[in-house]
Design a protein around this motif. Structure first.
Motif, PDB file in Angstrom:
ATOM      1  N   GLY A 411      -6.233   6.123  -5.981  1.00  0.00           N
ATOM      2  CA  GLY A 411      -5.568   5.051  -5.258  1.00  0.00           C
ATOM      3  C   GLY A 411      -6.125   3.724  -5.716  1.00  0.00           C
ATOM      4  O   GLY A 411      -6.732   3.617  -6.784  1.00  0.00           O
ATOM      5  N   ARG A 412      -5.954   2.700  -4.896  1.00  0.00           N
ATOM      6  CA  ARG A 412      -6.448   1.369  -5.232  1.00  0.00           C
ATOM      7  C   ARG A 412      -7.224   0.818  -4.030  1.00  0.00           C
ATOM      8  O   ARG A 412      -6.842   1.039  -2.876  1.00  0.00           O
ATOM      9  N   ASP A 413      -8.282   0.093  -4.313  1.00  0.00           N
ATOM     10  CA  ASP A 413      -9.116  -0.489  -3.262  1.00  0.00           C
ATOM     11  C   ASP A 413      -8.520  -1.834  -2.811  1.00  0.00           C
ATOM     12  O   ASP A 413      -7.559  -2.344  -3.388  1.00  0.00           O
ATOM     13  N   HIS A 414      -9.119  -2.408  -1.777  1.00  0.00           N
ATOM     14  CA  HIS A 414      -8.704  -3.712  -1.260  1.00  0.00           C
ATOM     15  C   HIS A 414      -8.964  -4.803  -2.303  1.00  0.00           C
ATOM     16  O   HIS A 414      -9.984  -4.778  -2.984  1.00  0.00           O
ATOM     17  N   HIS A 415      -8.053  -5.772  -2.366  1.00  0.00           N
ATOM     18  CA  HIS A 415      -8.184  -6.833  -3.372  1.00  0.00           C
ATOM     19  C   HIS A 415      -7.757  -8.162  -2.759  1.00  0.00           C
ATOM     20  O   HIS A 415      -6.598  -8.342  -2.377  1.00  0.00           O
ATOM     21  N   LYS A 416      -8.684  -9.103  -2.686  1.00  0.00           N
ATOM     22  CA  LYS A 416      -8.418 -10.384  -2.047  1.00  0.00           C
ATOM     23  C   LYS A 416      -8.181 -11.528  -3.029  1.00  0.00           C
ATOM     24  O   LYS A 416      -7.777 -12.625  -2.633  1.00  0.00           O
ATOM     25  N   GLU A 417      -8.420 -11.274  -4.319  1.00  0.00           N
ATOM     26  CA  GLU A 417      -8.406 -12.370  -5.306  1.00  0.00           C
ATOM     27  C   GLU A 417      -7.000 -12.880  -5.617  1.00  0.00           C
ATOM     28  O   GLU A 417      -6.824 -14.072  -5.892  1.00  0.00           O
ATOM     29  N   ALA A 418      -6.008 -12.006  -5.613  1.00  0.00           N
ATOM     30  CA  ALA A 418      -4.630 -12.404  -5.912  1.00  0.00           C
ATOM     31  C   ALA A 418      -3.698 -11.257  -5.567  1.00  0.00           C
ATOM     32  O   ALA A 418      -3.975 -10.113  -5.918  1.00  0.00           O
ATOM     33  N   PHE A 419      -2.609 -11.561  -4.859  1.00  0.00           N
ATOM     34  CA  PHE A 419      -1.616 -10.531  -4.559  1.00  0.00           C
ATOM     35  C   PHE A 419      -0.260 -11.179  -4.324  1.00  0.00           C
ATOM     36  O   PHE A 419      -0.146 -12.409  -4.221  1.00  0.00           O
ATOM     37  N   THR A 420       0.779 -10.355  -4.269  1.00  0.00           N
ATOM     38  CA  THR A 420       2.153 -10.835  -4.212  1.00  0.00           C
ATOM     39  C   THR A 420       2.744 -10.672  -2.815  1.00  0.00           C
ATOM     40  O   THR A 420       2.578  -9.633  -2.179  1.00  0.00           O
ATOM     41  N   ILE A 421       3.431 -11.715  -2.364  1.00  0.00           N
ATOM     42  CA  ILE A 421       4.303 -11.619  -1.187  1.00  0.00           C
ATOM     43  C   ILE A 421       5.643 -12.218  -1.584  1.00  0.00           C
ATOM     44  O   ILE A 421       5.780 -12.806  -2.663  1.00  0.00           O
ATOM     45  N   TRP A 422       6.647 -12.076  -0.731  1.00  0.00           N
ATOM     46  CA  TRP A 422       7.895 -12.776  -1.000  1.00  0.00           C
ATOM     47  C   TRP A 422       8.495 -13.319   0.298  1.00  0.00           C
ATOM     48  O   TRP A 422       8.159 -12.875   1.390  1.00  0.00           O
ATOM     49  N   MET A 423       9.364 -14.302   0.122  1.00  0.00           N
ATOM     50  CA  MET A 423      10.079 -14.915   1.233  1.00  0.00           C
ATOM     51  C   MET A 423      11.554 -14.978   0.850  1.00  0.00           C
ATOM     52  O   MET A 423      11.900 -14.901  -0.333  1.00  0.00           O
ATOM     53  N   ALA A 424      12.408 -15.120   1.850  1.00  0.00           N
ATOM     54  CA  ALA A 424      13.841 -15.244   1.594  1.00  0.00           C
ATOM     55  C   ALA A 424      14.453 -16.139   2.657  1.00  0.00           C
ATOM     56  O   ALA A 424      14.050 -16.107   3.825  1.00  0.00           O
ATOM     57  N   GLY A 425      15.446 -16.939   2.247  1.00  0.00           N
ATOM     58  CA  GLY A 425      16.158 -17.796   3.189  1.00  0.00           C
ATOM     59  C   GLY A 425      15.294 -18.906   3.746  1.00  0.00           C
ATOM     60  O   GLY A 425      14.198 -19.205   3.259  1.00  0.00           O
ATOM     61  N   GLY A 426      15.803 -19.552   4.790  1.00  0.00           N
ATOM     62  CA  GLY A 426      15.024 -20.553   5.513  1.00  0.00           C
ATOM     63  C   GLY A 426      14.560 -21.735   4.703  1.00  0.00           C
ATOM     64  O   GLY A 426      13.526 -22.328   5.001  1.00  0.00           O
ATOM     65  N   GLY A 427      15.294 -22.090   3.654  1.00  0.00           N
ATOM     66  CA  GLY A 427      14.929 -23.254   2.852  1.00  0.00           C
ATOM     67  C   GLY A 427      14.073 -22.957   1.646  1.00  0.00           C
ATOM     68  O   GLY A 427      13.627 -23.879   0.954  1.00  0.00           O
ATOM     69  N   THR A 428      13.813 -21.682   1.346  1.00  0.00           N
ATOM     70  CA  THR A 428      13.053 -21.332   0.142  1.00  0.00           C
ATOM     71  C   THR A 428      13.985 -21.219  -1.060  1.00  0.00           C
ATOM     72  O   THR A 428      15.194 -20.993  -0.912  1.00  0.00           O
TER      73      THR A 428
END
Length: 493
Positions: A411-428
């Motif tokens: 598996g993969r361990d916790h990583h705080k240095e960089a990761f991906t999120i996304w947003m949609a709508g609401g002026g983005t």
């Protein structure tokens, strides 16, 4: 004789006052301190009432500039999915998979469970894990999320989010309240405090949960030091949507109204007497609960949605599911609820990521894509901000379960240095990607975004200046972003 008796009375009174071995000077010193205590208490009470007066029940502090979004649906994947296997494809990581990771990835770093220098771990080679360039934007999304691939041009990716914490509870608190320890208001509570709701028959801030929120628990939607009227209200999929919402057996609505009125009168007397803002909260919550007896059952009844809608979401009325919660989120914002938070448990994949990640994405892919399509079809996506996030990401290094390191067990361990999120709508921005990580997906090489920047941007899209949304507590002004945060203007359309 008269004068003597008067002096005698004074001496007797003085002797009684100093009977506990006090001198006259000590008596007046202690009396002065007592009066000072009363004055200080009065000042604290005035401060509390002044702060509470900023957001009288039924009103709001208000926006600071024109809002792009009216509501937020915040989807939190509890445990943190592997962004490297979903949204941030790294061909070089694939090529070097199985090699020891660079020393700088391990030496002196904070890792939750990895104790020996690990090997790099590329995305599994199974067809289900392959990446596709999707839509006109060409965003790369894993085949694990085929439905999300169809709405790629609605998504705005942030690939360089980073945080200060590497364990679940403090990282969840850090993301959602701006502080790694308990006691601060969550982002939904700040939004409720700032701009309130458009529907006075429903709460400003609603929480929907599948599984359990491990780590931060209900502090993830708590109001902290804000009046408790602003805490998230958990809606349940089975039984009473809200605990104790229905009348006890044999009690008529008119009887309930009499009880609510009587309690309100008693609370009002108490409020006039002591001036405690929490009593106002209690009064408003009793009234809200009474109104919710009518509004909530209608809201939670998804049977009246069309067959096409149920097919699109994959919903099953009467059952607890993430799909049902996505549909309920749309129904909530449709009725004016300001902030809806969805939590889905089960993303902490330290081992067997190949099977476990595939199983979890299958549960959420269809309803999340359906939510975006549904909001767009109804003309709601432009002013509804959808956020998909987790408390941190996952390492590009393998964490071997059982010490084996076989392809199906790592598996993969916790990583705080960089990761991906996304947003949609609401002026983005639609079909946009902000920031980039290095060729192995470990660190940031372009346009880093701290969680304080993310929260500042969410508030900005709602018309709130994060530096001006404050609440005075324990002698100073607090805010969601504390003394940090910059709006990420690059992601705003």
């Amino acid at each position: 004789m008269k004068t003597y008796r008067s002096k005698q009375r004074i001496n007797v009174s003085a002797a009684a006052a100093m009977s506990a071995n006090q001198t006259r000077r000590q008596l007046f010193q202690r009396a002065g301190m007592g009066l000072g205590g009363f004055a200080l208490t009065s000042l604290f009470q005035s401060e509390q009432n002044a702060a509470f007066g900023q957001e009288k029940i039924g009103s709001a502090v208000g926006t600071h500039h024109p809002a792009r979004a009216k509501s937020v649906i915040y989807i939190h994947m509890v445990g943190a999915p592997s962004h490297l296997d979903l949204f941030d494809y790294k061909p070089v990581l694939q090529e070097r998979s199985g090699q020891l990771c660079p020393d700088e990835f391990f030496n002196g770093k904070q890792l939750a469970f990895i104790r020996e220098q690990p090997k790099l771990f590329g995305t599994p080679t199974d067809q289900a894990f392959q990446f596709q360039r999707c839509g006109e934007s060409g965003a790369q999304i894993s085949n694990l999320m085929p439905n999300l691939q169809t709405v790629a041009d609605e998504l705005c990716f942030i690939k360089t989010l980073h945080t200060d914490q590497f364990n679940h509870a403090p990282a969840q608190m850090c993301l959602l309240s701006g502080f790694e320890r308990f006691g601060r208001p969550s982002i939904g509570s700040w939004v409720s405090y700032g701009i309130g709701s458009k529907n006075k028959n429903l709460p400003d801030f609603v929480t929907l949960i599948t599984g359990q929120v491990l780590g931060a628990g209900n502090s993830a939607w708590g109001s902290g030091f804000l009046p408790t009227v602003h805490q998230g209200i958990e809606f349940r999929s089975q039984g009473d949507p809200v605990l104790f919402l229905s009348n006890p057996e044999g009690m008529r609505p008119s009887d309930r109204r009499k009880v609510v009125d009587a309690v309100k009168d008693l609370n009002a007397l108490r409020l006039d007497d002591v001036g405690d803002p929490e009593i106002s909260t209690r009064i408003s919550q009793y009234e809200m609960a009474y109104r919710m007896q009518t509004s909530v059952p209608e809201l939670m009844n998804i049977d009246n949605e069309t067959a096409d809608v149920h097919q699109m979401y994959g919903t099953e009325p009467g059952k607890t599911s993430f799909a049902n919660n996505c549909l309920l989120a749309r129904r909530l914002v449709e009725r004016g609820v300001r902030f809806v938070q969805l939590f889905d448990q089960g993303w902490d994949h330290h081992g067997n990521i190949e099977n476990r990640l595939a199983a979890k994405t299958k549960e959420v892919d269809q309803p999340i894509a359906a939510l975006i399509k549904d909001l767009k079809q109804r003309g709601m996506l432009d002013d509804t901000l959808v956020v998909w996030a987790a408390e941190f990401g996952r390492t590009p290094m393998a964490q071997a379960s059982n010490g084996g390191g076989t392809p199906t067990k790592v598996g993969r361990d916790h990583h705080k240095e960089a990761f991906t999120i996304w947003m949609a709508g609401g002026g983005t921005k639609r079909g946009h990607t902000h920031g980039a990580t290095d060729e192995l997906g470990y660190g940031i090489v372009e346009n880093g975004v701290h969680i304080h920047d993310l929260n500042a941007t969410i508030l900005h899209l709602l018309g709130i200046d994060h530096q001006r949304l404050t609440f005075r507590y324990q002698g100073r002004q607090f805010r969601l972003t504390d003394v940090h945060g910059n709006v990420v203007n690059d992601i705003i359309s």
